[in-house]
Scaffold this active site. Structure first.
Site, PDB file in Angstrom:
ATOM      1  N   ASN A 172      -7.765   3.579   9.153  1.00 22.74           N
ATOM      2  CA  ASN A 172      -7.282   2.334   9.736  1.00 22.74           C
ATOM      3  C   ASN A 172      -7.499   2.266  11.248  1.00 22.74           C
ATOM      4  O   ASN A 172      -7.657   1.194  11.803  1.00 22.74           O
ATOM      5  CB  ASN A 172      -5.805   2.113   9.408  1.00 22.74           C
ATOM      6  CG  ASN A 172      -4.969   3.371   9.519  1.00 22.74           C
ATOM      7  OD1 ASN A 172      -5.310   4.419   8.948  1.00 22.74           O
ATOM      8  ND2 ASN A 172      -3.896   3.298  10.259  1.00 22.74           N
ATOM      9  N   GLN A 224      -7.910   0.297   3.526  1.00 25.08           N
ATOM     10  CA  GLN A 224      -8.807  -0.318   4.515  1.00 25.08           C
ATOM     11  C   GLN A 224     -10.207  -0.577   3.941  1.00 25.08           C
ATOM     12  O   GLN A 224     -10.988  -1.312   4.535  1.00 25.08           O
ATOM     13  CB  GLN A 224      -8.917   0.566   5.764  1.00 25.08           C
ATOM     14  CG  GLN A 224      -7.650   0.614   6.600  1.00 25.08           C
ATOM     15  CD  GLN A 224      -7.297  -0.724   7.242  1.00 25.08           C
ATOM     16  OE1 GLN A 224      -8.131  -1.619   7.365  1.00 25.08           O
ATOM     17  NE2 GLN A 224      -6.053  -0.860   7.647  1.00 25.08           N
ATOM     18  N   CYS A 241       5.085   4.009  19.659  1.00 26.72           N
ATOM     19  CA  CYS A 241       6.104   4.105  20.697  1.00 26.72           C
ATOM     20  C   CYS A 241       7.374   4.636  20.072  1.00 26.72           C
ATOM     21  O   CYS A 241       8.177   3.897  19.536  1.00 26.72           O
ATOM     22  CB  CYS A 241       6.344   2.745  21.325  1.00 26.72           C
ATOM     23  SG  CYS A 241       7.430   2.824  22.742  1.00 26.72           S
ATOM     24  N   GLY A 246       0.818  -1.213   0.000  1.00 25.09           N
ATOM     25  CA  GLY A 246       0.000   0.000   0.000  1.00 25.09           C
ATOM     26  C   GLY A 246       0.850   1.259   0.000  1.00 25.09           C
ATOM     27  O   GLY A 246       0.527   2.239  -0.684  1.00 25.09           O
ATOM     28  N   SER A 270      -3.802  -2.663  -0.628  1.00 22.99           N
ATOM     29  CA  SER A 270      -2.683  -3.448  -0.093  1.00 22.99           C
ATOM     30  C   SER A 270      -3.142  -4.881   0.123  1.00 22.99           C
ATOM     31  O   SER A 270      -4.197  -5.121   0.715  1.00 22.99           O
ATOM     32  CB  SER A 270      -2.209  -2.848   1.230  1.00 22.99           C
ATOM     33  OG  SER A 270      -1.319  -3.738   1.866  1.00 22.99           O
ATOM     34  N   GLY A 271      -2.333  -5.843  -0.335  1.00 18.18           N
ATOM     35  CA  GLY A 271      -2.721  -7.241  -0.261  1.00 18.18           C
ATOM     36  C   GLY A 271      -2.925  -7.759   1.152  1.00 18.18           C
ATOM     37  O   GLY A 271      -3.921  -8.416   1.448  1.00 18.18           O
ATOM     38  N   HIS A 272      -1.964  -7.419   2.035  1.00 19.51           N
ATOM     39  CA  HIS A 272      -2.010  -8.069   3.356  1.00 19.51           C
ATOM     40  C   HIS A 272      -3.137  -7.553   4.250  1.00 19.51           C
ATOM     41  O   HIS A 272      -3.358  -8.088   5.329  1.00 19.51           O
ATOM     42  CB  HIS A 272      -0.651  -7.974   4.058  1.00 19.51           C
ATOM     43  CG  HIS A 272      -0.301  -6.629   4.610  1.00 19.51           C
ATOM     44  ND1 HIS A 272      -0.411  -6.350   5.952  1.00 19.51           N
ATOM     45  CD2 HIS A 272       0.158  -5.505   4.030  1.00 19.51           C
ATOM     46  CE1 HIS A 272      -0.018  -5.103   6.168  1.00 19.51           C
ATOM     47  NE2 HIS A 272       0.334  -4.566   5.016  1.00 19.51           N
ATOM     48  N   THR A 316      10.677  -7.496 -12.413  1.00 19.31           N
ATOM     49  CA  THR A 316       9.978  -8.752 -12.659  1.00 19.31           C
ATOM     50  C   THR A 316       8.909  -8.957 -11.589  1.00 19.31           C
ATOM     51  O   THR A 316       9.142  -8.725 -10.409  1.00 19.31           O
ATOM     52  CB  THR A 316      10.983  -9.925 -12.680  1.00 19.31           C
ATOM     53  OG1 THR A 316      11.904  -9.672 -13.737  1.00 19.31           O
ATOM     54  CG2 THR A 316      10.292 -11.254 -12.901  1.00 19.31           C
TER      55      THR A 316
HETATM   56  C1  LIG Z   1      -1.723  -0.494   6.058  1.00 25.50           C
HETATM   57  C2  LIG Z   1      -2.090   0.761   5.402  1.00 25.50           C
HETATM   58  C3  LIG Z   1      -1.259   1.345   4.427  1.00 25.50           C
HETATM   59  C4  LIG Z   1       0.080   0.771   4.060  1.00 25.50           C
HETATM   60  O1  LIG Z   1      -0.007  -0.465   3.442  1.00 25.50           O
HETATM   61  P1  LIG Z   1       1.299  -1.431   3.402  1.00 25.50           P
HETATM   62  O2  LIG Z   1       0.936  -2.495   2.442  1.00 25.50           O
HETATM   63  O3  LIG Z   1       1.483  -1.925   4.791  1.00 25.50           O
HETATM   64  O4  LIG Z   1       2.428  -0.577   2.942  1.00 25.50           O
HETATM   65  C5  LIG Z   1      -1.675   2.503   3.825  1.00 25.50           C
HETATM   66  N1  LIG Z   1      -2.852   3.068   4.147  1.00 25.50           N
HETATM   67  C6  LIG Z   1      -3.680   2.543   5.069  1.00 25.50           C
HETATM   68  C7  LIG Z   1      -4.981   3.214   5.364  1.00 25.50           C
HETATM   69  C8  LIG Z   1      -3.324   1.382   5.735  1.00 25.50           C
HETATM   70  O5  LIG Z   1      -4.132   0.871   6.660  1.00 25.50           O
END
Ligand SMILES: *Cc1c(COP(=O)(O)O)cnc(C)c1O
Length: 416
Positions: free
Chosen positions: A158, A186, A341, A79, A206-208, A244
């Site tokens: 988020n 999100q 932190c 992301g 973002s994939g994760h 790639t």
């Molecule tokens: C997690 C997040 C990102 C960043 O995504 P990554 O894949 O961790 O770099 C950007 N914007 C929002 C709102 C997010 O929650």
């Protein structure tokens, strides 16, 4: 093909806005492309062509999730890359414009890039939010000038799950013919998105955050919008991102997008979709109501209804968020406080601070974010232990009276 399965540690995972469990189907889809089918999708031979076809499929799936055309999708590494690539591309295409409008509650991927751009000579307006985390659209309109190159606003926050009215914002932005970037990280997979019917020029995924592996992502760039590659290299991604392709990651992301769309469309497929978003929302509401009614001196942070179905952020007065997290951790419950932190000092979340929440709420706020993998048994377990944790911490807390809080707020005011 068999992979040794190790046991997932038994946790109650309520931190899905930080990252998510990879869908089993996504893992299965990517595995052959980690081992047997290692061809380069750019190669001329059939072996590479097979991989290329799979990438095409994944691109179609992401496009379907976003209501976009496959040619409007660029695969990225995360992301943060998407946000950086979109913002830099928008600025590069209008070198004479030096003003950016964003908000105080964006993700660091946008905020810290904007801070750096200020050092490079750009002017940035950081729009404020109210107590509920909402923007004032008149302020947005008034902030736009002939020098404004870009408006960058997140779709969903988020930390609070708050949703900004992207369509109304887009109308205001387009009245002035300004480029519009939306951090959709999100939102994707949690609320319906339709780029065809929107005015968004760039949307980031973002994939994760949607049950695909880490290190994957996608950037939507509206057809016809000029795009200068962020990563310069070969002709991959139709010349818009060199390097790639992360083939297994892209295939898993495509699968995750396909699943996300199925779960979004549960209204039509209610019987099939056992773990629908309605289900996620009902668990979240049960958790939220349970906590708010069983624990005194706590409040919901953010807007009650303009919100993601999976997120709740609650402020517990007279307790430190970090202490709550540590106690929850002992029960195997994963949550988040939104605090960063930094250099030993605990900074309260910039999002909650921007909302102007009082000191006592800022320091005792907890984000609980669910996914379709959570169960009602887990939620009942959390509701059983949470009130006990807060009770115990408040007994230990030196700030367990209104007077002590008043003193603390005073010292904060005086030190400013
Ligand atoms: C997690 C997040 C990102 C960043 O995504 P990554 O894949 O961790 O770099 C950007 N914007 C929002 C709102 C997010 O929650």
């Amino acid at each position: 093909m068999s992979v040794p399965k190790s046991e997932t540690p038994s946790v109650i995972y309520l931190d899905n806005n930080a990252t998510t469990q990879v869908a089993e189907e996504a893992v299965e889809a990517m595995l052959p492309y980690l081992s047997q089918y290692y061809g380069n999708p750019s190669s001329m031979h059939t072996f590479g062509g097979r991989v290329s076809r799979k990438i095409k499929e994944a691109r179609a799936n992401i496009a379907a999730l976003l209501g976009a055309e496959p040619t409007e999708i660029i695969f990225t590494s995360c992301g943060s890359e998407g946000d950086n690539a979109a913002i830099q591309a928008a600025l590069a295409s209008q070198p004479d414009k030096r003003h950016i409008v964003t908000t105080q509650v964006e993700h660091p991927a946008v905020l810290n890039l904007c801070k750096r751009l200020e050092k490079d000579g750009y002017t940035v307006t950081y729009l404020a939010v109210n107590r509920k985390g909402q923007l004032n659209l008149n302020e947005l309109r008034a902030s736009l000038t002939d020098n404004t190159a870009l408006v960058s606003v997140m779709c969903a926050n988020n930390e609070t799950g708050n949703i900004f009215p992207i369509e109304r914002i887009g109308e205001i932005v387009k009245e002035r013919g300004i480029l519009f970037h939306v951090d959709g990280v999100q939102a994707a997979g949690k609320i319906p998105l339709n780029m065809k019917e929107s005015t968004v020029d760039f949307l980031v995924v973002s994939g994760h955050k949607l049950h695909a592996p880490k290190g994957t992502g996608a950037l939507y760039v509206r057809k016809g919008v000029r795009f200068r590659p962020f990563l310069v290299g070969g002709h991959q991604e139709r010349g818009r991102r060199g390097g790639t392709e992360n083939v297994p990651g892209i295939i898993a992301l495509g699968k995750a997008a396909e699943l996300a769309l199925e779960h979004l469309e549960e209204e039509n497929t209610r019987v099939r979709a056992l773990r629908s978003l309605t289900y996620v929302r009902s668990l979240r509401d049960r958790l939220e109501q349970g906590l708010l009614t069983s624990i005194p001196h706590c409040q919901l942070n953010g807007h009650q209804s303009w919100r993601l179905p999976n997120t709740t952020n609650i402020g517990f007065k007279y307790v430190e968020g970090e202490a709550i997290l540590l106690s929850l951790d002992r029960y195997g419950i994963c949550a988040s406080s939104g605090s960063a932190c930094t250099s030993g000092s605990l900074e309260p979340s910039h999002v909650l601070r921007a909302m102007g929440l009082p000191y006592s709420v800022l320091h005792g706020s907890i984000r609980l974010s669910l996914s379709r993998y959570n169960t009602s048994e887990e939620i009942e377990r959390v509701l059983e232990v949470f009130p006990k944790i807060i009770d115990r911490l408040r007994e230990l807390s030196p700030f367990n009276s209104d007077e002590a809080e008043w003193l603390k707020e005073q010292s904060l005011v005086n030190s400013q």
